[in-house]
Motif scaffolding. Structure first.
Motif, short mmCIF file in Angstrom:
data_model
loop_
_atom_site.label_atom_id
_atom_site.label_comp_id
_atom_site.label_asym_id
_atom_site.label_seq_id
_atom_site.Cartn_x
_atom_site.Cartn_y
_atom_site.Cartn_z
N VAL A 34 21.25 -68.26 -6.51
CA VAL A 34 22.28 -68.99 -7.24
C VAL A 34 21.94 -70.46 -7.05
CG1 VAL A 34 24.73 -69.58 -7.37
CG2 VAL A 34 24.04 -67.22 -6.89
N VAL A 35 21.86 -71.20 -8.15
CA VAL A 35 21.58 -72.63 -8.09
C VAL A 35 22.74 -73.39 -8.72
CG1 VAL A 35 19.06 -72.50 -8.00
CG2 VAL A 35 20.18 -72.43 -10.20
N GLU A 36 23.05 -74.53 -8.13
CA GLU A 36 24.10 -75.40 -8.67
C GLU A 36 23.45 -76.67 -9.16
OE1 GLU A 36 26.89 -76.14 -5.55
OE2 GLU A 36 27.77 -74.16 -5.70
N GLY A 37 23.82 -77.10 -10.35
CA GLY A 37 23.25 -78.33 -10.89
C GLY A 37 23.60 -78.49 -12.35
N ARG A 38 22.66 -79.07 -13.10
CA ARG A 38 22.89 -79.37 -14.51
C ARG A 38 21.72 -78.90 -15.36
NH1 ARG A 38 27.25 -82.51 -14.08
NH2 ARG A 38 27.50 -83.76 -12.22
N PHE A 39 22.04 -78.46 -16.56
CA PHE A 39 21.02 -78.01 -17.51
C PHE A 39 20.83 -79.11 -18.54
CE2 PHE A 39 19.78 -75.34 -21.27
CZ PHE A 39 18.54 -74.95 -20.75
N ASP A 40 19.58 -79.59 -18.67
CA ASP A 40 19.31 -80.68 -19.60
C ASP A 40 18.81 -80.21 -20.96
OD1 ASP A 40 16.65 -80.01 -19.21
OD2 ASP A 40 16.16 -81.81 -18.06
N GLY A 41 18.88 -78.93 -21.21
CA GLY A 41 18.42 -78.38 -22.48
C GLY A 41 17.05 -77.75 -22.39
N ALA A 42 16.23 -78.24 -21.48
CA ALA A 42 14.89 -77.69 -21.30
C ALA A 42 14.74 -77.00 -19.95
CB ALA A 42 13.85 -78.80 -21.41
N ARG A 43 15.33 -77.59 -18.92
CA ARG A 43 15.25 -77.00 -17.59
C ARG A 43 16.54 -77.25 -16.82
NH1 ARG A 43 11.67 -80.71 -13.59
NH2 ARG A 43 12.80 -82.63 -14.00
N PHE A 44 16.72 -76.48 -15.78
CA PHE A 44 17.89 -76.59 -14.93
C PHE A 44 17.50 -77.45 -13.73
CE2 PHE A 44 21.04 -75.36 -11.85
CZ PHE A 44 22.17 -75.17 -12.60
N VAL A 45 18.18 -78.55 -13.52
CA VAL A 45 17.92 -79.43 -12.38
C VAL A 45 18.94 -79.09 -11.30
CG1 VAL A 45 17.72 -81.80 -11.57
CG2 VAL A 45 17.02 -81.21 -13.90
N ALA A 46 18.46 -78.43 -10.25
CA ALA A 46 19.36 -77.92 -9.21
C ALA A 46 19.57 -78.93 -8.10
CB ALA A 46 18.78 -76.63 -8.63
N GLU A 47 20.80 -79.02 -7.64
CA GLU A 47 21.14 -79.86 -6.50
C GLU A 47 21.30 -79.01 -5.25
OE1 GLU A 47 24.69 -81.76 -7.86
OE2 GLU A 47 23.63 -82.83 -9.46
N ARG A 48 21.66 -77.74 -5.44
CA ARG A 48 21.81 -76.80 -4.31
C ARG A 48 21.17 -75.49 -4.68
NH1 ARG A 48 27.87 -76.78 -2.32
NH2 ARG A 48 26.88 -75.95 -0.46
N LEU A 49 20.60 -74.83 -3.70
CA LEU A 49 19.91 -73.55 -3.89
C LEU A 49 20.39 -72.58 -2.83
CD1 LEU A 49 17.59 -71.68 -4.94
CD2 LEU A 49 16.08 -72.91 -3.39
N PHE A 50 20.85 -71.42 -3.30
CA PHE A 50 21.28 -70.35 -2.40
C PHE A 50 20.47 -69.10 -2.71
CE2 PHE A 50 24.97 -72.98 -3.42
CZ PHE A 50 25.37 -73.39 -2.16
N ALA A 51 19.86 -68.53 -1.71
CA ALA A 51 19.16 -67.25 -1.88
C ALA A 51 20.06 -66.17 -1.30
CB ALA A 51 17.81 -67.27 -1.18
N LYS A 52 20.35 -65.18 -2.11
CA LYS A 52 21.23 -64.10 -1.66
C LYS A 52 20.49 -63.23 -0.65
CE LYS A 52 24.12 -63.60 -5.71
NZ LYS A 52 24.63 -62.63 -6.68
N CYS A 53 21.24 -62.78 0.33
CA CYS A 53 20.66 -61.87 1.31
C CYS A 53 20.58 -60.47 0.69
CB CYS A 53 21.53 -61.81 2.56
SG CYS A 53 21.59 -63.36 3.44
N PRO A 54 19.57 -59.69 1.06
CA PRO A 54 19.50 -58.34 0.52
C PRO A 54 20.74 -57.55 0.92
CG PRO A 54 17.62 -58.81 1.98
CD PRO A 54 18.51 -60.01 1.97
N SER A 55 21.25 -56.76 -0.02
CA SER A 55 22.48 -56.02 0.27
C SER A 55 22.21 -54.64 0.84
CB SER A 55 23.32 -55.89 -1.00
OG SER A 55 22.60 -55.22 -1.98
N LYS A 56 20.96 -54.23 0.85
CA LYS A 56 20.68 -52.93 1.44
C LYS A 56 19.72 -53.10 2.60
CE LYS A 56 16.73 -51.26 -1.15
NZ LYS A 56 16.18 -50.25 -1.99
N PHE A 57 19.98 -52.35 3.62
CA PHE A 57 19.13 -52.36 4.80
C PHE A 57 18.54 -50.98 4.96
CE2 PHE A 57 22.23 -55.69 5.41
CZ PHE A 57 21.43 -56.74 5.83
N GLU A 58 17.29 -50.93 5.30
CA GLU A 58 16.62 -49.64 5.47
C GLU A 58 16.30 -49.42 6.94
OE1 GLU A 58 13.24 -49.60 2.91
OE2 GLU A 58 14.44 -49.95 1.12
N ALA A 59 16.36 -48.17 7.33
CA ALA A 59 16.03 -47.82 8.71
C ALA A 59 14.55 -48.02 8.95
CB ALA A 59 16.43 -46.38 8.99
N ALA A 60 14.20 -48.32 10.18
CA ALA A 60 12.78 -48.48 10.54
C ALA A 60 12.08 -47.14 10.40
CB ALA A 60 12.67 -48.99 11.96
#
Length: 132
Positions: free
Chosen positions: A102-128
């Motif tokens: 998820v990125v927060e920022g502004r879209f200038d019509g050609a690209r999204f200029v992000a001010e903040r970047l969040f990477a989601k954690c994986p929602s599934k965990f697998e056993a070793a």
């Protein structure tokens, strides 16, 4: 005695109303609605440089990272469409191609200029694996 009861009920009502208002405004400001890539591209003409949140997946093979300048460029996709993202700042450890972001920022019509970047954690965990 009756007057004291009315005051007490009034005081409780004021506290309940104030607590309800604070809970409502706090919950409203913490809601995290974000647009998909398709929604962003469909509404590009009506957004007008407003600050928005964009969610999607980092497109494989699209990441360009310049650690000296702290500049990161990549593409976010919803599976069908893509948009270029430019970001400068600290990159989360969980950021990688194929990760949900998820990125927060502004879209200038050609690209999204992000001010903040969040990477989601994986929602599934697998056993070793057994033995490892």
């Amino acid at each position: 005695m009756r007057r004291a009861t009315r005051r007490f009920v009034l005081a409780v009502a004021v506290f309940v109303a104030a607590g309800g208002y604070l809970a409502f405004t706090g919950a409203r400001s913490s809601m995290a609605y974000y647009m998909t890539v398709g929604e962003l591209l469909d509404r590009a003409g009506t957004i007008g440089g407003a600050a928005i949140r964009l969610g999607g997946t980092v497109a494989p093979g699209s990441v360009t990272w310049d650690p000296a300048a702290g500049r990161l460029e990549f593409r976010v996709t919803d599976g069908a469409r893509q948009v270029a993202v430019a970001y400068r700042g600290v990159v989360p450890d969980t950021f990688k191609p194929g990760a949900e972001v998820v990125v927060e920022g502004r879209f200038d019509g050609a690209r999204f200029v992000a001010e903040r970047l969040f990477a989601k954690c994986p929602s599934k965990f697998e056993a070793a694996a057994p033995g490892g």
